[in-house]
Design an enzyme around this catalytic site. Structure first.
Site, mmCIF file in Angstrom:
data_model
loop_
_atom_site.group_PDB
_atom_site.id
_atom_site.type_symbol
_atom_site.label_atom_id
_atom_site.label_comp_id
_atom_site.label_asym_id
_atom_site.label_seq_id
_atom_site.Cartn_x
_atom_site.Cartn_y
_atom_site.Cartn_z
ATOM 1 N N ASP A 172 0.824 -1.199 0.000
ATOM 2 C CA ASP A 172 0.000 0.000 0.000
ATOM 3 C C ASP A 172 0.867 1.262 0.000
ATOM 4 O O ASP A 172 1.920 1.303 0.657
ATOM 5 C CB ASP A 172 -0.883 0.044 1.245
ATOM 6 C CG ASP A 172 -1.882 -1.099 1.308
ATOM 7 O OD1 ASP A 172 -1.509 -2.216 0.949
ATOM 8 O OD2 ASP A 172 -3.026 -0.854 1.724
ATOM 9 N N ASP A 193 -0.837 -2.798 -4.373
ATOM 10 C CA ASP A 193 -2.044 -2.774 -3.535
ATOM 11 C C ASP A 193 -2.634 -1.375 -3.626
ATOM 12 O O ASP A 193 -2.346 -0.647 -4.573
ATOM 13 C CB ASP A 193 -1.729 -3.181 -2.085
ATOM 14 C CG ASP A 193 -2.916 -3.855 -1.398
ATOM 15 O OD1 ASP A 193 -4.013 -3.269 -1.438
ATOM 16 O OD2 ASP A 193 -2.758 -4.942 -0.828
ATOM 17 N N ASP A 194 -3.439 -0.982 -2.631
ATOM 18 C CA ASP A 194 -4.083 0.324 -2.711
ATOM 19 C C ASP A 194 -3.051 1.440 -2.786
ATOM 20 O O ASP A 194 -2.076 1.454 -2.027
ATOM 21 C CB ASP A 194 -4.975 0.553 -1.489
ATOM 22 C CG ASP A 194 -6.171 -0.382 -1.452
ATOM 23 O OD1 ASP A 194 -6.631 -0.787 -2.531
ATOM 24 O OD2 ASP A 194 -6.634 -0.700 -0.343
ATOM 25 N N HIS A 215 -3.996 -1.344 -6.824
ATOM 26 C CA HIS A 215 -5.406 -1.678 -6.660
ATOM 27 C C HIS A 215 -6.300 -0.446 -6.553
ATOM 28 O O HIS A 215 -7.414 -0.521 -6.061
ATOM 29 C CB HIS A 215 -5.603 -2.542 -5.406
ATOM 30 C CG HIS A 215 -4.945 -3.883 -5.505
ATOM 31 N ND1 HIS A 215 -4.958 -4.795 -4.462
ATOM 32 C CD2 HIS A 215 -4.235 -4.476 -6.506
ATOM 33 C CE1 HIS A 215 -4.288 -5.884 -4.823
ATOM 34 N NE2 HIS A 215 -3.843 -5.708 -6.053
ATOM 35 N N ARG A 247 -12.796 3.116 -5.407
ATOM 36 C CA ARG A 247 -13.820 2.320 -4.734
ATOM 37 C C ARG A 247 -14.106 2.837 -3.328
ATOM 38 O O ARG A 247 -13.246 3.402 -2.660
ATOM 39 C CB ARG A 247 -13.438 0.846 -4.665
ATOM 40 C CG ARG A 247 -12.106 0.524 -4.029
ATOM 41 C CD ARG A 247 -11.853 -0.985 -4.056
ATOM 42 N NE ARG A 247 -10.460 -1.325 -3.891
ATOM 43 C CZ ARG A 247 -9.993 -2.570 -3.816
ATOM 44 N NH1 ARG A 247 -10.824 -3.582 -3.878
ATOM 45 N NH2 ARG A 247 -8.706 -2.797 -3.675
ATOM 46 N N LYS A 249 -15.657 0.831 -0.086
ATOM 47 C CA LYS A 249 -16.053 -0.509 0.341
ATOM 48 C C LYS A 249 -16.253 -0.510 1.852
ATOM 49 O O LYS A 249 -15.433 0.010 2.600
ATOM 50 C CB LYS A 249 -15.022 -1.554 -0.083
ATOM 51 C CG LYS A 249 -13.580 -1.249 0.320
ATOM 52 C CD LYS A 249 -12.614 -2.276 -0.255
ATOM 53 C CE LYS A 249 -11.173 -1.993 0.170
ATOM 54 N NZ LYS A 249 -10.222 -2.980 -0.366
#
Length: 356
Positions: A172, A193-194, A215, A247, A249
């Site tokens: 991340d 990743d993010d 991501h 996103r 979530k």
């Protein structure tokens, strides 16, 4: 008169020099904490295995990174660098590099299995700035922004592109938790990743940043001791060759709130899986089951989010508990992938954007 002026200039120069100290190892850093030097210049340090480069107890000081910072190898779950305090200035100087040499830990597992991997940089700051850091190959997560207040992170380059071929995972860029009045801008992240993951926080701006290879940009709420994200602005960003674009979530069966998240002028390019994701059934292992409404998503504003998804991907996915969201505004133009006929839970004031 000229002689007196020259004497004052010499004195001023001496005072300026005396206000700074160079450190070449961890022991010198501990000595510098006891001194009065306002500027600490970190030069070509190699941090012993299993230890942190620890910048605590340095309120009001400036930390400058010069040369290359490296770390000994150990499997552990600590932090390679800790920066904690008030009124601090953290600066990356020209030519410096903070090199995690993450390939030594990478095993395609990240934090889920395999080797224990340290966090790269833990920050717990108030009224401070972090500017110009260049970071390469983090073992896993890069920035932990935890319980910070009124902090700017700018001109930061997180370069984990080697991890695409060498097993990087959970790398991340910026993870934000329980923090307020945070601004992250003019930065680049290339990772697995993010790019940004906001778990909780208030009044956070993520602006003029480029995210590549990972991501996407996420507001991911639930499963922590504080599950609240309010007044979040993601603006003027580019998301390139990520699996997800943007996103929101929320955790399946979680409790909390997401209120006032805005994505404004975000450009997506070559997204492989889903362009925009809004879901209420998130689990670490992936979405599962029917979404729950214990973390309602209120006042979500999708404005000028645009770009392409690759042909095997999906343009937009929405799966939230009917009746839980409210006050959404939506303006997107995502093309190239499939339209999802099964989107559900969109507030009644809005035509289903999955059908656009």
């Amino acid at each position: 008169m000229a002689s007196w002026t020259a004497t004052l200039a010499t004195l001023a120069l001496c005072l300026t020099v005396a206000a700074a100290v160079d450190i070449w190892n961890v022991d010198q850093l501990e000595q510098a904490k006891k001194g009065q030097d306002q500027v600490i210049r970190v030069r070509n340090i190699n941090v012993p295995a299993g230890k942190s480069l620890d910048f605590q107890g340095l309120d009001g000081r400036t930390i400058e990174f010069h040369g290359r910072v490296t770390f000994g190898y150990a499997e552990w779950s600590g932090h390679l660098i800790i920066i904690k305090g008030k009124n601090m200035k953290i600066k990356g100087m020209p030519g410096h590099l903070i090199d995690g040499e993450g390939h030594r830990w990478w095993d395609k597992c990240g934090g889920n299995c395999g080797k224990k991997k340290p966090f790269m940089i833990y920050t717990q700051l108030e009224q401070s700035t972090v500017d110009g850091l260049k970071i390469k190959n983090t073992p896993a997560w890069c920035f932990a922004i935890n319980q910070c207040n009124n902090v700017h992170y700018s001109n930061i380059d997180i370069d984990n592109k080697d991890g695409h071929s060498k097993g990087g995972h959970n790398t991340d860029g910026f993870d934000v938790h329980k923090s307020r009045n945070i601004r992250i801008y003019n930065s680049k992240v290339n990772n697995q990743d993010d790019c940004l993951a906001i778990n909780s926080g208030w009044d956070i701006v993520f602006e003029n940043n480029v995210c590549e290879g990972g991501h996407g940009i996420a507001v991911a709420v639930g499963g922590y001791d504080v599950n609240e994200a309010k007044n979040i602005l993601i603006k003027n960003c580019k998301v390139i060759k990520n699996n997800i674009g943007i996103r929101v979530k929320t955790l399946l069966n979680g409790k909390g709130i997401v209120d006032g998240v805005t994505f404004d002028n975000v450009e997506l390019k070559d997204i492989s899986e889903i362009g925009i994701v809004i879901i209420g059934n998130y689990l670490n292992s992936g979405p599962r089951g029917e979404p729950t409404g214990g973390i309602p998503i209120k006042n979500l504003n999708i404005n000028n989010v645009r770009g392409n998804v690759l042909h095997n991907g999906t343009n937009i996915q929405i799966n939230v508990a009917p009746g839980s969201p409210s006050g959404w505004i939506w303006k997107s133009n995502v093309w190239g992938g499939r339209k999802n006929p099964n989107c559900k839970g969109t507030p009644g004031n809005l035509n289903n954007p999955c059908n656009w």
